[in-house]
Design a protein around this motif. Sequence first.
Motif, mmCIF file in Angstrom:
data_model
loop_
_atom_site.group_PDB
_atom_site.id
_atom_site.type_symbol
_atom_site.label_atom_id
_atom_site.label_comp_id
_atom_site.label_asym_id
_atom_site.label_seq_id
_atom_site.Cartn_x
_atom_site.Cartn_y
_atom_site.Cartn_z
ATOM 1 N N GLU A 79 0.816 -1.216 0.000
ATOM 2 C CA GLU A 79 0.000 0.000 0.000
ATOM 3 C C GLU A 79 0.849 1.266 0.000
ATOM 4 O OE1 GLU A 79 -3.580 0.394 1.844
ATOM 5 O OE2 GLU A 79 -4.077 -1.720 1.927
ATOM 6 N N SER A 80 1.944 1.280 0.749
ATOM 7 C CA SER A 80 2.788 2.479 0.759
ATOM 8 C C SER A 80 3.460 2.683 -0.583
ATOM 9 C CB SER A 80 3.833 2.393 1.883
ATOM 10 O OG SER A 80 4.721 1.303 1.678
ATOM 11 N N ARG B 167 -6.047 7.414 1.930
ATOM 12 C CA ARG B 167 -4.779 6.954 1.377
ATOM 13 C C ARG B 167 -4.048 8.069 0.642
ATOM 14 N NH1 ARG B 167 -7.377 1.244 -0.715
ATOM 15 N NH2 ARG B 167 -6.753 -0.037 1.073
ATOM 16 N N THR C 264 -11.936 5.750 1.635
ATOM 17 C CA THR C 264 -10.636 5.087 1.496
ATOM 18 C C THR C 264 -9.674 5.761 0.517
ATOM 19 O OG1 THR C 264 -11.624 3.473 -0.022
ATOM 20 C CG2 THR C 264 -11.459 2.867 2.287
ATOM 21 N N THR D 198 1.916 4.942 6.681
ATOM 22 C CA THR D 198 0.823 4.133 6.135
ATOM 23 C C THR D 198 0.466 3.016 7.101
ATOM 24 O OG1 THR D 198 1.522 4.594 3.863
ATOM 25 C CG2 THR D 198 0.109 2.678 4.202
ATOM 26 N N LEU E 176 -5.381 5.357 -6.716
ATOM 27 C CA LEU E 176 -5.731 4.704 -5.461
ATOM 28 C C LEU E 176 -7.131 4.106 -5.524
ATOM 29 C CD1 LEU E 176 -4.131 7.354 -3.120
ATOM 30 C CD2 LEU E 176 -3.330 5.017 -3.486
ATOM 31 N N TYR F 142 -10.223 7.334 10.380
ATOM 32 C CA TYR F 142 -10.165 6.116 9.581
ATOM 33 C C TYR F 142 -10.438 4.887 10.454
ATOM 34 C CZ TYR F 142 -8.723 2.996 5.827
ATOM 35 O OH TYR F 142 -8.713 2.042 4.849
ATOM 36 N N SER G 265 -8.350 0.230 -5.051
ATOM 37 C CA SER G 265 -9.531 -0.218 -4.299
ATOM 38 C C SER G 265 -10.417 -1.121 -5.139
ATOM 39 C CB SER G 265 -10.332 0.998 -3.820
ATOM 40 O OG SER G 265 -9.610 1.752 -2.871
ATOM 41 N N ALA H 48 0.870 4.107 -2.949
ATOM 42 C CA ALA H 48 0.684 5.532 -2.670
ATOM 43 C C ALA H 48 1.843 6.360 -3.210
ATOM 44 C CB ALA H 48 0.521 5.746 -1.167
#
Length: 412
Positions: A130-131, A342, A338, A358, A152, A232, A156, A134
């Motif tokens: 995920e990082s 992010r 989301t 993250t 992003l 979040y 998803s 991003a």
Amino acid sequence: MNGLLRKAPTGQTWRSLPPLLRLLICSQLAFNIGFYAVLPFLSEHLGTKIGLAGWLVGLVLGLRTFSQQGLFAAGGALADRYGVRPMVVTGCTLRIAGFVWLGYAEQLWTVIGAVLLIGFAAALFSPAVESEVARQAVMWEEAGGGPRTGLLAMFSVAGQAGAFVGPLLGAVLLSMDFRTACLAGAAVFVLILVGHLRLLPQRIPGRPPTRGRGGVRAMLRNRRFLAVCGAYGAYLLAYNQLYLAVPRETVRAAGSQEALAWLFALSSLLVIIAQLPVTRWVANRLDLRRSMAVGLVLISAGFAVVAVCRPAAWTGVMGLAPVAGFVVLLTVGQMFVTPAARAWVPDLADEGRLGLYTGTMFSVSGLTVLAGSAATGVLLDAHLPPAVPWLVLAAIPAAAIALLPRRADQVR
């Protein structure tokens, strides 16, 4: 932050993305197929096959989430230090072992051990993936490819496509038994492991290892970042009710969990169809704070729908309609929350610490779910008016709006 408000170019296609980004997005698809073939059915398995009390089921689910999200900060820091590939490979290996163990677990301590291992595996590979997604999305935006929220959102969509296929696969496998579903989930991660050993680069350009220690104190002083984490976390606690409150309500209304796979499929299909259009619409009209706030309001409204209808105690199709309405509103709210969360983190993170930041956002969320899941199990077991638990749950995302930083265009 102005780049986040531009309309994504119509020429942005899958083929135009860098190979690494395509691999990472496909990874999210595969991760979720393996995960959702098993986890949506865990609550009912624990309650009916193993015979755990409601609060113990909630505790086990909370421990699973905590061992995953709760340890994301450590996994993210390890990704900053050692790189993406070692974390993905190690995490996939541990998840294979965890799913096999869960398939054979028949006592409380063995179930807890298996779910902790499954969660810890994700704490290694998910923050790394995920990082890096991003970071790649920011680079894409800076190169003029379009808003980072668009990429992003694509990430998803891939995850929800996996979440769509996974429960359907799990429902088929459950016609045999829960163990078969677990072993199939392990087999999916064997394929993921082999694929990443072949395709994932040893070193990713532009992301050198962060050798120096520290970063945690500065992060803990970053109030804007911690506020986003708190909001979040409230969203994730609400989302976790897909595994706790929704299965119970489904069984109450329909007499079995057969409809559960279809509710998960409905959620995933909505994201697959609507996530990218919703994100394009949001990018032209809302900043990150407003996007998260709108999403939290929709999620709160979903709980309220069930609270209003629950006293009627409908069953059958009528009984499933309110919980289906909750799933729809939760899913649409997720589409707002989301990508915005992010996209916000890279602007709040210190240089070279994106994995840590993250991971920490998900760790705070995991702690929230751990505290909230056991409490939710008690709430659902308590002899209260049927609307009360759902009203309490509705209040959580609504209250979280107050945590959001007032302006999304300021880093600190």
